[in-house]
Design a protein around this motif. Structure first.
Motif, PDB file in Angstrom:
ATOM      1  N   VAL A  90      28.264   2.025 -12.141  1.00  0.00           N
ATOM      2  CA  VAL A  90      27.885   0.720 -11.598  1.00  0.00           C
ATOM      3  C   VAL A  90      27.483   0.943 -10.143  1.00  0.00           C
ATOM      4  CG1 VAL A  90      28.686  -1.575 -10.940  1.00  0.00           C
ATOM      5  CG2 VAL A  90      29.316  -0.630 -13.164  1.00  0.00           C
ATOM      6  N   ALA A  91      26.295   0.469  -9.790  1.00  0.00           N
ATOM      7  CA  ALA A  91      25.776   0.643  -8.426  1.00  0.00           C
ATOM      8  C   ALA A  91      25.308  -0.699  -7.884  1.00  0.00           C
ATOM      9  CB  ALA A  91      24.632   1.654  -8.417  1.00  0.00           C
ATOM     10  N   LYS A  92      25.104  -0.746  -6.583  1.00  0.00           N
ATOM     11  CA  LYS A  92      24.642  -1.975  -5.937  1.00  0.00           C
ATOM     12  C   LYS A  92      23.120  -2.074  -6.018  1.00  0.00           C
ATOM     13  CE  LYS A  92      27.225  -4.247  -4.339  1.00  0.00           C
ATOM     14  NZ  LYS A  92      28.139  -5.244  -4.993  1.00  0.00           N
ATOM     15  N   THR A  93      22.632  -3.265  -6.267  1.00  0.00           N
ATOM     16  CA  THR A  93      21.192  -3.498  -6.273  1.00  0.00           C
ATOM     17  C   THR A  93      20.664  -3.424  -4.838  1.00  0.00           C
ATOM     18  OG1 THR A  93      21.499  -5.896  -6.076  1.00  0.00           O
ATOM     19  CG2 THR A  93      21.331  -4.983  -8.307  1.00  0.00           C
ATOM     20  N   LYS A  94      19.359  -3.213  -4.730  1.00  0.00           N
ATOM     21  CA  LYS A  94      18.733  -3.180  -3.406  1.00  0.00           C
ATOM     22  C   LYS A  94      18.081  -4.518  -3.099  1.00  0.00           C
ATOM     23  CE  LYS A  94      17.766   1.779  -3.071  1.00  0.00           C
ATOM     24  NZ  LYS A  94      16.733   2.815  -2.834  1.00  0.00           N
ATOM     25  N   GLN A  95      17.855  -4.763  -1.814  1.00  0.00           N
ATOM     26  CA  GLN A  95      17.161  -5.979  -1.416  1.00  0.00           C
ATOM     27  C   GLN A  95      15.725  -5.941  -1.914  1.00  0.00           C
ATOM     28  OE1 GLN A  95      17.536  -6.252   2.855  1.00  0.00           O
ATOM     29  NE2 GLN A  95      19.494  -7.309   2.717  1.00  0.00           N
ATOM     30  N   ASN A  96      15.159  -7.121  -2.114  1.00  0.00           N
ATOM     31  CA  ASN A  96      13.774  -7.234  -2.574  1.00  0.00           C
ATOM     32  C   ASN A  96      12.846  -7.064  -1.372  1.00  0.00           C
ATOM     33  OD1 ASN A  96      11.654  -7.789  -4.439  1.00  0.00           O
ATOM     34  ND2 ASN A  96      11.617  -9.922  -3.758  1.00  0.00           N
ATOM     35  N   ASP A  97      12.690  -5.820  -0.927  1.00  0.00           N
ATOM     36  CA  ASP A  97      11.933  -5.534   0.290  1.00  0.00           C
ATOM     37  C   ASP A  97      10.425  -5.540   0.036  1.00  0.00           C
ATOM     38  OD1 ASP A  97      14.211  -5.260   1.848  1.00  0.00           O
ATOM     39  OD2 ASP A  97      14.392  -3.111   1.457  1.00  0.00           O
ATOM     40  N   PHE A  98       9.702  -6.078   0.988  1.00  0.00           N
ATOM     41  CA  PHE A  98       8.243  -6.163   0.909  1.00  0.00           C
ATOM     42  C   PHE A  98       7.622  -4.776   0.806  1.00  0.00           C
ATOM     43  CE2 PHE A  98       4.089  -6.160   3.000  1.00  0.00           C
ATOM     44  CZ  PHE A  98       3.438  -7.153   2.290  1.00  0.00           C
ATOM     45  N   LEU A  99       6.591  -4.666  -0.034  1.00  0.00           N
ATOM     46  CA  LEU A  99       5.859  -3.408  -0.196  1.00  0.00           C
ATOM     47  C   LEU A  99       4.370  -3.662  -0.001  1.00  0.00           C
ATOM     48  CD1 LEU A  99       7.512  -2.035  -3.484  1.00  0.00           C
ATOM     49  CD2 LEU A  99       8.010  -1.281  -1.144  1.00  0.00           C
ATOM     50  N   SER A 100       3.726  -2.769   0.682  1.00  0.00           N
ATOM     51  CA  SER A 100       2.266  -2.845   0.813  1.00  0.00           C
ATOM     52  C   SER A 100       1.709  -1.434   0.674  1.00  0.00           C
ATOM     53  CB  SER A 100       1.863  -3.442   2.166  1.00  0.00           C
ATOM     54  OG  SER A 100       2.330  -2.630   3.227  1.00  0.00           O
ATOM     55  N   PRO A 101       0.448  -1.310   0.223  1.00  0.00           N
ATOM     56  CA  PRO A 101      -0.118   0.019   0.006  1.00  0.00           C
ATOM     57  C   PRO A 101      -0.470   0.724   1.304  1.00  0.00           C
ATOM     58  CG  PRO A 101      -1.760  -1.661  -0.430  1.00  0.00           C
ATOM     59  CD  PRO A 101      -0.475  -2.385  -0.179  1.00  0.00           C
ATOM     60  N   GLU A 102      -0.328   2.046   1.272  1.00  0.00           N
ATOM     61  CA  GLU A 102      -0.833   2.851   2.386  1.00  0.00           C
ATOM     62  C   GLU A 102      -2.358   2.867   2.292  1.00  0.00           C
ATOM     63  OE1 GLU A 102       1.140   3.935   4.729  1.00  0.00           O
ATOM     64  OE2 GLU A 102       2.930   3.228   3.669  1.00  0.00           O
ATOM     65  N   LYS A 103      -3.010   3.539   3.221  1.00  0.00           N
ATOM     66  CA  LYS A 103      -4.461   3.453   3.376  1.00  0.00           C
ATOM     67  C   LYS A 103      -5.232   3.761   2.093  1.00  0.00           C
ATOM     68  CE  LYS A 103      -8.183   4.810   6.514  1.00  0.00           C
ATOM     69  NZ  LYS A 103      -8.567   5.635   7.699  1.00  0.00           N
ATOM     70  N   THR A 104      -4.891   4.841   1.405  1.00  0.00           N
ATOM     71  CA  THR A 104      -5.650   5.229   0.207  1.00  0.00           C
ATOM     72  C   THR A 104      -4.790   5.175  -1.059  1.00  0.00           C
ATOM     73  OG1 THR A 104      -5.123   7.572   0.559  1.00  0.00           O
ATOM     74  CG2 THR A 104      -7.153   6.728   1.563  1.00  0.00           C
ATOM     75  N   GLU A 105      -3.719   4.428  -1.007  1.00  0.00           N
ATOM     76  CA  GLU A 105      -2.751   4.390  -2.116  1.00  0.00           C
ATOM     77  C   GLU A 105      -3.165   3.397  -3.199  1.00  0.00           C
ATOM     78  OE1 GLU A 105       2.113   3.985  -2.587  1.00  0.00           O
ATOM     79  OE2 GLU A 105       1.094   3.041  -0.882  1.00  0.00           O
ATOM     80  N   TYR A 106      -2.865   3.751  -4.454  1.00  0.00           N
ATOM     81  CA  TYR A 106      -2.984   2.807  -5.555  1.00  0.00           C
ATOM     82  C   TYR A 106      -1.604   2.251  -5.888  1.00  0.00           C
ATOM     83  CZ  TYR A 106      -7.884   3.210  -6.752  1.00  0.00           C
ATOM     84  OH  TYR A 106      -9.260   3.115  -6.711  1.00  0.00           O
ATOM     85  N   VAL A 107      -1.552   0.929  -6.029  1.00  0.00           N
ATOM     86  CA  VAL A 107      -0.310   0.221  -6.340  1.00  0.00           C
ATOM     87  C   VAL A 107      -0.470  -0.474  -7.683  1.00  0.00           C
ATOM     88  CG1 VAL A 107       1.168  -1.706  -5.627  1.00  0.00           C
ATOM     89  CG2 VAL A 107       0.327  -0.094  -3.917  1.00  0.00           C
TER      90      VAL A 107
END
Length: 252
Positions: A90-107
């Motif tokens: 059993v582990a702790k969940t993480k916060q719902n942190d904002f994500l955005s793509p890096e310059k040439t990243e595919y999301v």
């Protein structure tokens, strides 16, 4: 021997409401639990059989996780596995942190993917093809659902997930980027050229595809050409086909 309170607590984490209340989730199976120990997730406790503890004693002693020895019989029925004779954490969940793509990243973007097995498979596929970020609609199934965790085979530890309103997110964060959506009708995936500048790949609901609001923001509607007579592809398989063609053009 496991206490009734411990059993009750673990069983409660199968339900989203209680995962949110306790901010905790279940991980099962030797491979996933061993990978969890080396991750940045905070671990509450690990239930282990004597056999598992003996086999991996050198690994377990390197970590500060609280271990509790149980029998294989006690593990039965606690998680989603039909049989589990090794361990459960059993582990702790993480916060719902904002994500955005890096310059040439595919999301990867998921619009209302409801089946836990599909989401877990997609996370595993994303990990395989080097996709590190997934943006999910608020009604996409919970990443901490035990079936999602199980189906991901440990890949949830390496792929970051952010839940949000997709229309607002794409409108605010996709300027100058291609938003590539999977549709039954559209340009053939095999003729499409993925931009080296990165972008978003959108996959939709198992039955209804991509919703109208998100579809209106898609810049490139792509279809996986059908050769046989099947009505449609499973969204996990379709994601793998899309990402495979991406990586044929743009290696990770």
């Amino acid at each position: 021997m496991l206490s009734k309170n411990r059993i009750k607590y673990i069983n409660s984490l199968k339900i989203k409401k209680y995962r949110q209340v306790h901010q905790s989730f279940i991980i099962e199976g030797a491979k996933s639990v061993l990978e969890l120990l080396n991750s940045d997730f905070k671990i509450e406790f690990v239930l282990v059989t004597k056999e598992f503890q003996q086999k991996y004693s050198s690994i377990l002693t390197r970590h500060n996780a609280l271990l509790e020895t149980v029998t294989a019989e006690e593990l039965q029925g606690l998680g989603s596995f039909q049989t589990n004779d090794s361990c459960l954490a059993v582990a702790k969940t993480k916060q719902n942190d904002f994500l955005s793509p890096e310059k040439t990243e595919y999301v990867l973007v998921l619009d209302d993917v409801r089946d836990p097995g599909n989401l877990g498979t997609i996370i595993r596929v994303a990990d395989w093809y080097g996709i590190h970020k997934i943006i999910c609609s608020n009604d996409t199934t919970d990443i901490y659902n035990p079936k999602v965790i199980t189906a991901s085979k440990g890949s949830f530890l390496r792929v970051n997930v952010f839940y949000t309103d997709l229309s607002s997110y794409l409108a605010e964060n996709a300027a100058g980027k291609n938003i590539i959506g999977a549709f039954l009708g559209g340009e053939s995936l095999y003729d499409f050229n993925f931009s080296a500048t990165g972008g978003f790949i959108v996959m939709g609901n198992e039955s209804n595809g991509i919703g109208e609001e998100v579809a209106s923001l898609v810049t490139n509607k792509i279809t996986i050409p059908r050769v046989g007579e099947a009505e449609s592809l499973n969204v996990g398989i379709a994601t793998a086909v899309m990402l495979d063609n991406l990586r044929r053009q743009i290696p990770g």
